[in-house]
Write an enzyme that holds these catalytic residues in place. Structure first.
Site, short mmCIF file in Angstrom:
data_model
loop_
_atom_site.label_atom_id
_atom_site.label_comp_id
_atom_site.label_asym_id
_atom_site.label_seq_id
_atom_site.Cartn_x
_atom_site.Cartn_y
_atom_site.Cartn_z
N LEU A 23 -21.96 -10.43 70.70
CA LEU A 23 -23.23 -11.10 70.98
C LEU A 23 -23.49 -11.19 72.48
CD1 LEU A 23 -23.04 -14.01 68.38
CD2 LEU A 23 -24.22 -11.82 68.17
N SER A 24 -22.54 -10.71 73.26
CA SER A 24 -22.67 -10.86 74.72
C SER A 24 -23.88 -10.11 75.29
CB SER A 24 -21.38 -10.42 75.42
OG SER A 24 -20.36 -11.32 75.10
N LYS A 73 -7.61 -7.53 76.22
CA LYS A 73 -7.58 -8.64 77.19
C LYS A 73 -6.29 -8.68 78.01
CE LYS A 73 -10.80 -11.88 75.08
NZ LYS A 73 -11.00 -13.27 74.68
N ASP A 109 -12.38 -17.88 79.21
CA ASP A 109 -12.33 -18.52 77.88
C ASP A 109 -11.92 -19.99 77.97
OD1 ASP A 109 -13.17 -16.37 76.32
OD2 ASP A 109 -11.15 -15.55 76.13
N GLY A 135 -3.15 -17.46 68.09
CA GLY A 135 -3.54 -16.13 68.59
C GLY A 135 -4.12 -16.22 70.00
N GLY A 136 -4.97 -15.25 70.33
CA GLY A 136 -5.52 -15.15 71.68
C GLY A 136 -6.36 -16.35 72.08
N GLU A 161 7.32 -17.69 66.37
CA GLU A 161 7.50 -17.03 67.68
C GLU A 161 6.19 -17.02 68.48
OE1 GLU A 161 7.50 -15.56 64.77
OE2 GLU A 161 6.39 -13.67 64.86
N ARG A 162 5.07 -17.00 67.77
CA ARG A 162 3.79 -17.06 68.51
C ARG A 162 3.59 -18.45 69.10
NH1 ARG A 162 0.44 -13.32 64.38
NH2 ARG A 162 1.65 -11.48 64.88
N GLY A 254 -18.50 -23.33 68.03
CA GLY A 254 -18.00 -22.23 68.85
C GLY A 254 -19.07 -21.60 69.73
P1 NAP Z 1 -6.34 -13.81 66.75
O1 NAP Z 1 -5.73 -13.50 68.07
O2 NAP Z 1 -6.34 -12.82 65.66
O3 NAP Z 1 -5.62 -15.17 66.22
C1 NAP Z 1 -5.99 -15.78 65.02
C2 NAP Z 1 -4.97 -16.86 64.66
O4 NAP Z 1 -5.38 -17.43 63.42
C3 NAP Z 1 -3.56 -16.30 64.45
O5 NAP Z 1 -2.61 -17.21 64.95
C4 NAP Z 1 -3.46 -16.20 62.93
O6 NAP Z 1 -2.18 -16.40 62.42
C5 NAP Z 1 -4.30 -17.37 62.50
N1 NAP Z 1 -4.82 -17.16 61.14
C6 NAP Z 1 -5.68 -16.18 60.73
N2 NAP Z 1 -5.95 -16.33 59.42
C7 NAP Z 1 -5.21 -17.38 58.99
C8 NAP Z 1 -5.04 -18.00 57.74
N3 NAP Z 1 -5.69 -17.59 56.66
N4 NAP Z 1 -4.22 -19.07 57.65
C9 NAP Z 1 -3.56 -19.53 58.75
N5 NAP Z 1 -3.68 -18.97 59.97
C10 NAP Z 1 -4.49 -17.91 60.10
O7 NAP Z 1 -7.87 -14.23 66.93
P2 NAP Z 1 -8.51 -15.02 68.16
O8 NAP Z 1 -9.02 -14.07 69.16
O9 NAP Z 1 -7.54 -16.06 68.59
O10 NAP Z 1 -9.79 -15.68 67.47
C11 NAP Z 1 -9.67 -16.73 66.53
C12 NAP Z 1 -11.07 -17.22 66.17
O11 NAP Z 1 -11.69 -17.82 67.31
C13 NAP Z 1 -12.01 -16.09 65.72
O12 NAP Z 1 -12.81 -16.57 64.65
C14 NAP Z 1 -12.87 -15.83 66.92
O13 NAP Z 1 -14.17 -15.36 66.57
C15 NAP Z 1 -12.96 -17.23 67.51
N6 NAP Z 1 -13.21 -17.18 68.96
C16 NAP Z 1 -14.32 -17.80 69.42
C17 NAP Z 1 -14.56 -17.80 70.76
C18 NAP Z 1 -15.78 -18.52 71.27
O14 NAP Z 1 -16.18 -18.29 72.40
N7 NAP Z 1 -16.37 -19.38 70.48
C19 NAP Z 1 -13.70 -17.18 71.66
C20 NAP Z 1 -12.55 -16.56 71.15
C21 NAP Z 1 -12.32 -16.57 69.78
P3 NAP Z 1 -0.98 -15.36 62.67
O15 NAP Z 1 -0.61 -15.56 64.12
O16 NAP Z 1 0.05 -15.85 61.73
O17 NAP Z 1 -1.54 -14.01 62.34
#
Ligand code: NAP
Length: 297
Positions: A23-24, A73, A109, A135-136, A161-162, A254
């Site tokens: 969406l950027s 990233k 971020d 995660g990230g 570990e994460r 968000g």
């Molecule tokens: P990511 O790096 O893939 O990390 C996602 C995390 O959620 C991981 O730790 C994953 O667990 C966990 N997870 C996923 N599904 C799960 C489930 N069903 N049950 C339990 N844990 C679960 O993704 P990300 O970049 O951090 O993004 C996460 C969310 O934040 C996304 O929806 C993204 O759109 C949103 N976001 C929003 C913004 C904003 O500006 N508003 C910025 C960044 C991200 P594992 O480690 O075990 O795989």
């Protein structure tokens, strides 16, 4: 297109893979029009194998700035000349300025996450925050909260570990100052949430179109005194935020973080204040139309 591109138009863009859902472009192009700047923002779909060529090519083409999104990233860091303290702290870059002094990597971020909290009046120092996911996005959130003086951070994670990597980050930013805990998604999570002033969903749970009724944790676990922040921005609000608001919680969606991290990037490139209200309105209008189309289809 609401922007006339000429021989003097400055180009910025986003590197991602995939990038078509970003969406950027929408948010930044609305901002450039409102600011009266002859700048344009475009998406670049760049595979991991092409990342080095893309960054070198961007410099050769005179591109002024880039956003960097998943999966680049961290991988982009070796191709940059300098990092800001924010990017160094989290070992992640989501914004690059291509300057006469080289390529400078920044991470907006954490700044965006915090700004959405502080403009609403939430004071981080001394608080207990629970972060769902490791995660990230969780990394940016943990880094921002640790740097701002949170007293306790609890990460609820599937992979220990994460969570350990996040513990190391918190310790590096605030040595000896943070009571950091990592716990699984079980009853311990409920107790941690009962004790927290802030709960942040940093997982994709609840994101449209998959399972948009799903909640990361039951709304019944939240008390009215808890601040609830969902990084997911589609649907807006998520089912979880809606339920939290019904329980009397302060809620932050968000979209705020998305806008504030974008605003920080735009200022990093242009050295001018960003039109935050314009950027938010452009995103909100687009998402509202997209939601209406999804309901109608
Ligand atoms: P990511 O790096 O893939 O990390 C996602 C995390 O959620 C991981 O730790 C994953 O667990 C966990 N997870 C996923 N599904 C799960 C489930 N069903 N049950 C339990 N844990 C679960 O993704 P990300 O970049 O951090 O993004 C996460 C969310 O934040 C996304 O929806 C993204 O759109 C949103 N976001 C929003 C913004 C904003 O500006 N508003 C910025 C960044 C991200 P594992 O480690 O075990 O795989």
């Amino acid at each position: 297109m609401n922007h006339t591109i000429t021989g003097t138009t400055a180009v910025v863009g986003v590197l991602g893979y995939p990038v078509k859902h970003s969406l950027s472009p929408l948010m930044h192009n609305a901002a450039f029009v409102a600011m009266g700047l002859d700048w344009v923002y475009v998406p670049f779909s760049v595979s991991p194998a092409s990342l080095a060529d893309a960054v070198r090519g961007a410099a050769a083409l005179g591109i002024r700035g880039l956003n960097v999104t998943i999966p680049h990233k961290n991988a982009v860091i070796p191709f940059l000349d300098q990092l800001t303290p924010e990017a160094t702290a989290v070992a992640s870059v989501n914004t690059i300025a291509l300057t006469a002094h080289g390529l400078i990597g920044h991470s907006t971020d954490g700044v965006g996450f915090l700004r959405a909290l502080t403009v609403r009046g939430f004071a981080v120092p001394g608080t207990h925050a629970v972060i769902l996911g490791a995660g990230g996005a969780s990394r940016a959130v943990v880094g921002a909260l640790a740097a701002q003086g949170a007293a306790r951070i609890t990460v609820i994670a599937r992979h220990p570990e994460r969570a350990a990597a996040l513990h190391a980050l918190a310790e590096q930013l605030a040595p000896g100052m943070i009571d950091f805990r990592a716990i699984p998604w079980d009853d311990a999570a409920r107790h941690a949430i009962a004790d927290a002033q802030l709960v942040v969903n940093a997982t994709p749970i609840g994101m449209a179109p998959q399972a948009k009724e799903r909640m990361p944790i039951p709304a019944e676990w939240l008390s009215a005194a808890t601040w609830v922040y969902d990084l997911v921005y589609t649907p807006a609000p998520t089912a979880w935020l809606h339920a939290a608001a019904e329980r009397g919680c302060q809620t932050i969606d968000g979209l705020d973080m998305l806008v504030y991290q974008g605003a920080e990037a735009l200022t990093f490139w242009t050295q001018q204040p960003a039109p935050i209200a314009v950027m938010r309105a452009a995103l909100a209008a687009y998402l509202q139309q997209a939601q209406a189309r999804a309901v109608g289809s």
